[in-house]
Design a protein around this motif. Structure first.
Motif, PDB file in Angstrom:
ATOM      1  N   THR A  31      -1.170   1.450   3.768  1.00 28.92           N
ATOM      2  CA  THR A  31      -2.126   2.162   2.921  1.00 28.92           C
ATOM      3  C   THR A  31      -2.071   3.666   3.179  1.00 28.92           C
ATOM      4  OG1 THR A  31      -3.870   1.818   4.568  1.00 28.92           O
ATOM      5  CG2 THR A  31      -3.690   0.187   2.804  1.00 28.92           C
ATOM      6  N   PRO A  32      -2.363   4.496   2.172  1.00 27.39           N
ATOM      7  CA  PRO A  32      -2.627   4.101   0.782  1.00 27.39           C
ATOM      8  C   PRO A  32      -1.332   3.721   0.076  1.00 27.39           C
ATOM      9  CG  PRO A  32      -2.626   6.484   0.954  1.00 27.39           C
ATOM     10  CD  PRO A  32      -2.488   5.959   2.366  1.00 27.39           C
ATOM     11  N   ALA A  33      -1.379   2.666  -0.715  1.00 26.51           N
ATOM     12  CA  ALA A  33      -0.185   2.179  -1.404  1.00 26.51           C
ATOM     13  C   ALA A  33      -0.019   2.906  -2.732  1.00 26.51           C
ATOM     14  CB  ALA A  33      -0.275   0.672  -1.624  1.00 26.51           C
ATOM     15  N   VAL A  34       0.420   4.155  -2.645  1.00 25.75           N
ATOM     16  CA  VAL A  34       0.576   4.981  -3.846  1.00 25.75           C
ATOM     17  C   VAL A  34       2.039   5.336  -4.114  1.00 25.75           C
ATOM     18  CG1 VAL A  34      -1.746   5.936  -3.725  1.00 25.75           C
ATOM     19  CG2 VAL A  34       0.132   7.086  -2.522  1.00 25.75           C
ATOM     20  N   GLY A  35       2.961   4.702  -3.350  1.00 24.23           N
ATOM     21  CA  GLY A  35       4.376   4.945  -3.590  1.00 24.23           C
ATOM     22  C   GLY A  35       4.905   6.217  -2.970  1.00 24.23           C
ATOM     23  N   TYR A  36       4.211   6.739  -1.970  1.00 19.82           N
ATOM     24  CA  TYR A  36       4.632   7.980  -1.313  1.00 19.82           C
ATOM     25  C   TYR A  36       5.530   7.661  -0.126  1.00 19.82           C
ATOM     26  CZ  TYR A  36       4.214  12.580   0.956  1.00 19.82           C
ATOM     27  OH  TYR A  36       4.463  13.804   1.535  1.00 19.82           O
ATOM     28  N   ALA A  37       6.682   8.322  -0.058  1.00 23.25           N
ATOM     29  CA  ALA A  37       7.660   8.066   1.010  1.00 23.25           C
ATOM     30  C   ALA A  37       7.308   8.870   2.256  1.00 23.25           C
ATOM     31  CB  ALA A  37       9.065   8.412   0.522  1.00 23.25           C
ATOM     32  N   GLY A  38       6.230   8.475   2.900  1.00 23.24           N
ATOM     33  CA  GLY A  38       5.737   9.179   4.076  1.00 23.24           C
ATOM     34  C   GLY A  38       6.219   8.565   5.384  1.00 23.24           C
ATOM     35  N   PRO A  39       5.746   9.101   6.514  1.00 21.86           N
ATOM     36  CA  PRO A  39       6.223   8.656   7.827  1.00 21.86           C
ATOM     37  C   PRO A  39       5.884   7.211   8.173  1.00 21.86           C
ATOM     38  CG  PRO A  39       4.379  10.190   8.030  1.00 21.86           C
ATOM     39  CD  PRO A  39       4.821  10.235   6.614  1.00 21.86           C
ATOM     40  N   VAL A  40       4.749   6.709   7.714  1.00 21.71           N
ATOM     41  CA  VAL A  40       4.392   5.319   8.032  1.00 21.71           C
ATOM     42  C   VAL A  40       5.321   4.354   7.312  1.00 21.71           C
ATOM     43  CG1 VAL A  40       2.613   3.541   7.899  1.00 21.71           C
ATOM     44  CG2 VAL A  40       1.985   5.887   8.499  1.00 21.71           C
ATOM     45  N   THR A  41       5.543   4.599   6.022  1.00 23.42           N
ATOM     46  CA  THR A  41       6.439   3.734   5.245  1.00 23.42           C
ATOM     47  C   THR A  41       7.847   3.780   5.798  1.00 23.42           C
ATOM     48  OG1 THR A  41       5.112   4.016   3.245  1.00 23.42           O
ATOM     49  CG2 THR A  41       7.399   3.319   2.946  1.00 23.42           C
ATOM     50  N   PHE A  54       6.695  -2.326  -1.861  1.00 23.86           N
ATOM     51  CA  PHE A  54       6.974  -2.501  -0.430  1.00 23.86           C
ATOM     52  C   PHE A  54       5.695  -2.271   0.372  1.00 23.86           C
ATOM     53  CE2 PHE A  54       8.132  -0.889   3.734  1.00 23.86           C
ATOM     54  CZ  PHE A  54       9.121  -1.774   4.148  1.00 23.86           C
ATOM     55  N   GLN A  55       4.962  -1.240   0.034  1.00 23.04           N
ATOM     56  CA  GLN A  55       3.726  -0.925   0.750  1.00 23.04           C
ATOM     57  C   GLN A  55       2.694  -2.034   0.603  1.00 23.04           C
ATOM     58  OE1 GLN A  55       3.054   2.834  -1.187  1.00 23.04           O
ATOM     59  NE2 GLN A  55       3.943   4.029   0.497  1.00 23.04           N
ATOM     60  N   ASN A  56       2.551  -2.545  -0.609  1.00 17.79           N
ATOM     61  CA  ASN A  56       1.603  -3.634  -0.831  1.00 17.79           C
ATOM     62  C   ASN A  56       1.999  -4.889  -0.062  1.00 17.79           C
ATOM     63  OD1 ASN A  56      -0.349  -2.423  -2.520  1.00 17.79           O
ATOM     64  ND2 ASN A  56       0.957  -2.670  -4.323  1.00 17.79           N
ATOM     65  N   LYS A  57       3.283  -5.175  -0.013  1.00 22.15           N
ATOM     66  CA  LYS A  57       3.772  -6.371   0.675  1.00 22.15           C
ATOM     67  C   LYS A  57       3.442  -6.343   2.151  1.00 22.15           C
ATOM     68  CE  LYS A  57       7.994  -9.063   1.514  1.00 22.15           C
ATOM     69  NZ  LYS A  57       9.446  -9.175   1.218  1.00 22.15           N
ATOM     70  N   HIS A  58       3.508  -5.152   2.750  1.00 18.96           N
ATOM     71  CA  HIS A  58       3.324  -5.051   4.197  1.00 18.96           C
ATOM     72  C   HIS A  58       2.000  -4.411   4.611  1.00 18.96           C
ATOM     73  CE1 HIS A  58       7.323  -6.583   4.691  1.00 18.96           C
ATOM     74  NE2 HIS A  58       7.813  -5.642   3.910  1.00 18.96           N
ATOM     75  N   LEU A 112      -8.343  -6.794   4.350  1.00 14.31           N
ATOM     76  CA  LEU A 112      -9.422  -6.798   3.380  1.00 14.31           C
ATOM     77  C   LEU A 112      -9.592  -5.436   2.721  1.00 14.31           C
ATOM     78  CD1 LEU A 112     -12.077  -8.862   5.358  1.00 14.31           C
ATOM     79  CD2 LEU A 112     -10.806  -9.603   3.343  1.00 14.31           C
ATOM     80  N   THR A 113      -9.441  -4.378   3.517  1.00 17.02           N
ATOM     81  CA  THR A 113      -9.663  -3.047   2.971  1.00 17.02           C
ATOM     82  C   THR A 113      -8.475  -2.525   2.201  1.00 17.02           C
ATOM     83  OG1 THR A 113      -8.924  -2.061   5.055  1.00 17.02           O
ATOM     84  CG2 THR A 113     -11.291  -2.432   4.797  1.00 17.02           C
ATOM     85  N   SER A 114      -7.318  -3.212   2.281  1.00 18.40           N
ATOM     86  CA  SER A 114      -6.139  -2.721   1.583  1.00 18.40           C
ATOM     87  C   SER A 114      -6.139  -3.117   0.107  1.00 18.40           C
ATOM     88  CB  SER A 114      -4.863  -3.243   2.256  1.00 18.40           C
ATOM     89  OG  SER A 114      -4.772  -4.636   2.120  1.00 18.40           O
ATOM     90  N   ALA A 115      -7.034  -4.017  -0.292  1.00 12.31           N
ATOM     91  CA  ALA A 115      -7.036  -4.510  -1.660  1.00 12.31           C
ATOM     92  C   ALA A 115      -7.197  -3.412  -2.706  1.00 12.31           C
ATOM     93  CB  ALA A 115      -8.118  -5.573  -1.833  1.00 12.31           C
ATOM     94  N   PRO A 116      -8.151  -2.474  -2.533  1.00  9.82           N
ATOM     95  CA  PRO A 116      -8.298  -1.439  -3.545  1.00  9.82           C
ATOM     96  C   PRO A 116      -7.051  -0.591  -3.707  1.00  9.82           C
ATOM     97  CG  PRO A 116     -10.228  -1.527  -2.126  1.00  9.82           C
ATOM     98  CD  PRO A 116      -9.174  -2.388  -1.496  1.00  9.82           C
ATOM     99  N   ALA A 117      -6.293  -0.393  -2.599  1.00 14.12           N
ATOM    100  CA  ALA A 117      -5.108   0.451  -2.656  1.00 14.12           C
ATOM    101  C   ALA A 117      -4.040  -0.149  -3.553  1.00 14.12           C
ATOM    102  CB  ALA A 117      -4.554   0.673  -1.245  1.00 14.12           C
ATOM    103  N   GLN A 118      -4.047  -1.469  -3.699  1.00 18.23           N
ATOM    104  CA  GLN A 118      -3.037  -2.127  -4.512  1.00 18.23           C
ATOM    105  C   GLN A 118      -3.170  -1.738  -5.986  1.00 18.23           C
ATOM    106  OE1 GLN A 118      -3.117  -6.326  -3.765  1.00 18.23           O
ATOM    107  NE2 GLN A 118      -2.802  -6.106  -1.572  1.00 18.23           N
ATOM    108  N   ALA A 119      -4.339  -1.286  -6.377  1.00 17.81           N
ATOM    109  CA  ALA A 119      -4.560  -0.911  -7.767  1.00 17.81           C
ATOM    110  C   ALA A 119      -4.338   0.592  -7.981  1.00 17.81           C
ATOM    111  CB  ALA A 119      -5.962  -1.300  -8.192  1.00 17.81           C
TER     112      ALA A 119
END
Length: 231
Positions: free
Chosen positions: A76-86, A69-73, A25-32
């Protein structure tokens, strides 16, 4: 005693789903969120995984691909950053794929128990075997996060409820098969790679949870071993 045990299973079992729903539920804003122009520490690895040109430099196309990819799974935050979680999710996917159809190659899940459901926490994989014969899987699963780890060891399925609903949170937990206190196999409508994990239950896709329901019965063994990354 049976009623007490069942009530505790209802209370504890729901924790495998409550936090994931919150995350969803809280990931929705990150998609935008807009794309970052910053290259991450795992830029090259992520580019390679996504089939992008591997140059270690962030481009608009790179960011869009990473963000998708981040949005699919649910990362967060889904900003396209190639960090350790992704990268951790991608690395786990690579390791899962490498297992192929020999999930018990290391022989850690008992082969002298007949029908048994195995859960490898390290690789976030589960499968059903009969002796040394693979019956179903391996399939990706989503187990307990840090502080709420899925408990390891040899267990038995003691209670099954195909239409289980928590009486505390009114949250559906379809195809629940409880094997340790409130910890159970059950389906969720989330990516199996949605971090950071459940509150102890072994989450599965609906397809896999249905198959486990058809293959297993009360009294069947479950063996959980390894350690989930990040716990």
């Amino acid at each position: 005693m049976g009623d007490i045990r069942r009530r505790s299973a209802v209370v504890l079992g729901v924790t495998g789903l409550v936090a994931p729903l919150t995350l969803a539920l809280t990931s929705a804003p990150a998609q935008a969120a807009s794309c970052t122009t910053q290259a991450g520490p795992y830029q090259k690895q992520v580019e390679k995984f996504l089939g992008r040109p591997v140059d270690g430099k962030q481009s608009t196309a790179d960011c869009k691909a990473i963000q998708a990819f981040q949005n699919k799974h649910g990362i967060t935050p889904a900003v396209g950053y190639a960090g350790p979680v992704t990268w951790g999710v991608m690395d786990l996917m690579n390791k899962q794929k490498a297992v192929g159809n020999k999930p018990n190659k290391d022989g850690k899940c008992p082969t002298n128990k007949g029908r048994i459901a195995c859960v490898n926490l390290t690789l976030q994989l589960s499968w059903v075997q009969d002796g040394s014969k693979l019956v179903y899987g391996p399939v990706p699963v989503r187990t307990g996060r840090n502080g709420f780890e899925t408990r390891t060891g040899l267990k038995k399925i003691y209670w099954r409820d195909i239409d289980h609903v928590s009486s505390v949170y009114n949250v559906p937990m379809p195809y629940s098969q409880f094997f340790d206190g409130g910890q159970a196999f059950h389906s969720v409508n989330l990516s199996m790679w949605n971090p950071p994990g459940s509150h102890g239950c072994v989450n599965m896709t609906t397809t896999d949870a249905k198959k486990y329901w058809s293959l297993l019965k009360t009294g069947d063994d479950v063996y959980v071993y390894g350690r989930k990354p990040g716990t």
